[in-house]
Design a protein around this motif. Sequence first.
Motif, PDB file in Angstrom:
ATOM      1  N   ASP A 229       0.152  -4.320  -7.781  1.00  0.00           N
ATOM      2  CA  ASP A 229       1.297  -4.571  -8.652  1.00  0.00           C
ATOM      3  C   ASP A 229       2.414  -3.662  -8.155  1.00  0.00           C
ATOM      4  N   VAL A 230       3.500  -4.249  -7.674  1.00  0.00           N
ATOM      5  CA  VAL A 230       4.568  -3.467  -7.065  1.00  0.00           C
ATOM      6  C   VAL A 230       5.142  -2.432  -8.023  1.00  0.00           C
ATOM      7  N   HIS A 231       5.087  -2.694  -9.324  1.00  0.00           N
ATOM      8  CA  HIS A 231       5.618  -1.749 -10.298  1.00  0.00           C
ATOM      9  C   HIS A 231       4.751  -0.491 -10.426  1.00  0.00           C
ATOM     10  N   GLN A 232       3.558  -0.512  -9.842  1.00  0.00           N
ATOM     11  CA  GLN A 232       2.667   0.644  -9.891  1.00  0.00           C
ATOM     12  C   GLN A 232       2.752   1.518  -8.643  1.00  0.00           C
ATOM     13  N   VAL A 233       3.546   1.093  -7.682  1.00  0.00           N
ATOM     14  CA  VAL A 233       3.652   1.857  -6.435  1.00  0.00           C
ATOM     15  C   VAL A 233       4.119   3.285  -6.704  1.00  0.00           C
ATOM     16  N   GLY A 234       5.142   3.452  -7.518  1.00  0.00           N
ATOM     17  CA  GLY A 234       5.645   4.775  -7.833  1.00  0.00           C
ATOM     18  C   GLY A 234       4.643   5.623  -8.583  1.00  0.00           C
ATOM     19  N   VAL A 235       3.869   4.992  -9.465  1.00  0.00           N
ATOM     20  CA  VAL A 235       2.847   5.713 -10.228  1.00  0.00           C
ATOM     21  C   VAL A 235       1.776   6.242  -9.282  1.00  0.00           C
ATOM     22  N   VAL A 236       1.320   5.388  -8.397  1.00  0.00           N
ATOM     23  CA  VAL A 236       0.268   5.779  -7.453  1.00  0.00           C
ATOM     24  C   VAL A 236       0.765   6.872  -6.508  1.00  0.00           C
TER      25      VAL A 236
ATOM     26  N   ASP B  64      10.214   5.205   3.161  1.00  0.00           N
ATOM     27  CA  ASP B  64       9.910   6.640   3.068  1.00  0.00           C
ATOM     28  C   ASP B  64      10.228   7.083   1.648  1.00  0.00           C
ATOM     29  N   LEU B  65       9.213   7.529   0.915  1.00  0.00           N
ATOM     30  CA  LEU B  65       9.393   7.847  -0.496  1.00  0.00           C
ATOM     31  C   LEU B  65       9.833   9.286  -0.762  1.00  0.00           C
ATOM     32  N   SER B  66       9.988  10.099   0.263  1.00  0.00           N
ATOM     33  CA  SER B  66      10.260  11.523   0.034  1.00  0.00           C
ATOM     34  C   SER B  66      11.609  11.753  -0.644  1.00  0.00           C
ATOM     35  N   ASP B  67      12.670  11.139  -0.141  1.00  0.00           N
ATOM     36  CA  ASP B  67      13.984  11.332  -0.751  1.00  0.00           C
ATOM     37  C   ASP B  67      14.033  10.783  -2.170  1.00  0.00           C
ATOM     38  N   ILE B  68      13.366   9.662  -2.379  1.00  0.00           N
ATOM     39  CA  ILE B  68      13.355   9.043  -3.706  1.00  0.00           C
ATOM     40  C   ILE B  68      12.729   9.987  -4.720  1.00  0.00           C
ATOM     41  N   PHE B  69      11.580  10.551  -4.375  1.00  0.00           N
ATOM     42  CA  PHE B  69      10.910  11.442  -5.308  1.00  0.00           C
ATOM     43  C   PHE B  69      11.631  12.785  -5.418  1.00  0.00           C
ATOM     44  N   ASN B  70      12.253  13.228  -4.355  1.00  0.00           N
ATOM     45  CA  ASN B  70      13.040  14.450  -4.433  1.00  0.00           C
ATOM     46  C   ASN B  70      14.153  14.295  -5.469  1.00  0.00           C
ATOM     47  N   HIS B  71      14.789  13.130  -5.484  1.00  0.00           N
ATOM     48  CA  HIS B  71      15.846  12.861  -6.465  1.00  0.00           C
ATOM     49  C   HIS B  71      15.274  12.742  -7.879  1.00  0.00           C
ATOM     50  N   ARG B  72      14.162  12.036  -7.997  1.00  0.00           N
ATOM     51  CA  ARG B  72      13.584  11.806  -9.328  1.00  0.00           C
ATOM     52  C   ARG B  72      13.067  13.079  -9.977  1.00  0.00           C
ATOM     53  N   MET B  73      12.688  14.057  -9.156  1.00  0.00           N
ATOM     54  CA  MET B  73      12.098  15.282  -9.696  1.00  0.00           C
ATOM     55  C   MET B  73      13.118  16.375  -9.960  1.00  0.00           C
ATOM     56  N   GLN B  74      14.413  16.053  -9.856  1.00  0.00           N
ATOM     57  CA  GLN B  74      15.439  17.028 -10.202  1.00  0.00           C
ATOM     58  C   GLN B  74      15.379  17.321 -11.699  1.00  0.00           C
TER      59      GLN B  74
ATOM     60  N   ALA C 103       0.835  -1.207   0.000  1.00  0.00           N
ATOM     61  CA  ALA C 103       0.000   0.000   0.000  1.00  0.00           C
ATOM     62  C   ALA C 103       0.867   1.252   0.000  1.00  0.00           C
ATOM     63  N   VAL C 104       0.252   2.337  -0.426  1.00  0.00           N
ATOM     64  CA  VAL C 104       0.821   3.680  -0.267  1.00  0.00           C
ATOM     65  C   VAL C 104       0.013   4.380   0.818  1.00  0.00           C
ATOM     66  N   ILE C 105       0.706   4.953   1.785  1.00  0.00           N
ATOM     67  CA  ILE C 105       0.057   5.609   2.917  1.00  0.00           C
ATOM     68  C   ILE C 105       0.543   7.049   2.982  1.00  0.00           C
ATOM     69  N   VAL C 106      -0.391   7.976   2.965  1.00  0.00           N
ATOM     70  CA  VAL C 106      -0.080   9.405   3.053  1.00  0.00           C
ATOM     71  C   VAL C 106      -0.658   9.935   4.366  1.00  0.00           C
ATOM     72  N   ALA C 107       0.184  10.618   5.120  1.00  0.00           N
ATOM     73  CA  ALA C 107      -0.260  11.178   6.402  1.00  0.00           C
ATOM     74  C   ALA C 107       0.035  12.672   6.441  1.00  0.00           C
ATOM     75  N   PHE C 108      -0.871  13.426   7.048  1.00  0.00           N
ATOM     76  CA  PHE C 108      -0.780  14.881   7.094  1.00  0.00           C
ATOM     77  C   PHE C 108      -0.632  15.372   8.538  1.00  0.00           C
ATOM     78  N   ASP C 109       0.030  16.517   8.662  1.00  0.00           N
ATOM     79  CA  ASP C 109       0.031  17.257   9.925  1.00  0.00           C
ATOM     80  C   ASP C 109      -0.219  18.719   9.595  1.00  0.00           C
ATOM     81  N   THR C 110      -1.108  19.318  10.332  1.00  0.00           N
ATOM     82  CA  THR C 110      -1.478  20.711  10.058  1.00  0.00           C
ATOM     83  C   THR C 110      -0.856  21.643  11.083  1.00  0.00           C
ATOM     84  N   TYR C 111      -0.465  22.795  10.606  1.00  0.00           N
ATOM     85  CA  TYR C 111      -0.096  23.893  11.497  1.00  0.00           C
ATOM     86  C   TYR C 111      -0.972  25.068  11.089  1.00  0.00           C
ATOM     87  N   CYS C 112      -2.166  25.106  11.696  1.00  0.00           N
ATOM     88  CA  CYS C 112      -3.195  26.093  11.355  1.00  0.00           C
ATOM     89  C   CYS C 112      -3.661  25.933   9.912  1.00  0.00           C
ATOM     90  N   GLY C 113      -3.631  24.700   9.407  1.00  0.00           N
ATOM     91  CA  GLY C 113      -4.123  24.434   8.056  1.00  0.00           C
ATOM     92  C   GLY C 113      -5.362  23.559   8.053  1.00  0.00           C
TER      93      GLY C 113
END
Length: 242
Positions: free
Chosen positions: A179-186, A230-240, A112-122
């Motif tokens: 399908d594990v190959h779709q994880v990045g797409v999702v 944690d996908l943040s660093d991976i996508f940070n690199h891919r979006m250069q 699964a892909v899991i997205v979690a949020f934290d608000t600071y007055c948002g």
Amino acid sequence: MKMVCFGVDISDNDVSCSDELIKSIKDSLYKIEKMGAKFARLTNITGDDVVITAVIEDDTKLEDVNYAIYHLLCDCALGFEDLNGVGKTPQDAGEGISYTSIDINDAYLPDAVIVAFDTYCGESFVDDVAKQALDAACGIRSVGDSAMSVIDGKIKEIPGVGYVSSQTDDPVVVVAVEDVHQVGVVAGAMMGAILGYKNTYLTNHHTPAKVIPGSVIFTVTALLNGNVIDLSDIFNHRMQIL
């Protein structure tokens, strides 16, 4: 088979989770597995919020596993506002745990892909951001069941635990990927939908909420056969820009 997510603020401050709190949670996850979970993981650490995710092969164990997660959170907590917002009756429900669950097709691994949020007055816009993230994932090939913790009505029941109200913030979105190959797409589609909003920021796990008030931070996790990525660093690199 089911996957459940509990998102909650049990920190003793408004911007981060201490190393001691995180260690305490991780050291206690075995208690959830003893109550019937196939596995339990600390999947997201977002500002002062954590998400515990568990996979349950026997659906009749849902209430037992939910209660075990709640009990673990109570034992580890440094702050209790969200826990105290869980009511024993709908009339007692307050701002509490962000809870959601999905069905997992047992023909596939529980990925699964899991997205979690934290608000600071948002708080005024974070629910809409979460809905857009969920909409972005739906319809993509190999996406299974999906859900979010946002409460459209007034009250949500957490089986085996209690009730929370629509005042509950800091939502969690979970999407099964067959399908594990779709994880990045999702994950990429969900991130794009979120970052298109004003004042939304992607962070690494366990990063304090260093933002101007009126903002939302989020983390994106791939849970692959029990492994937390944690996908943040991976996508940070891919979006250069090349």
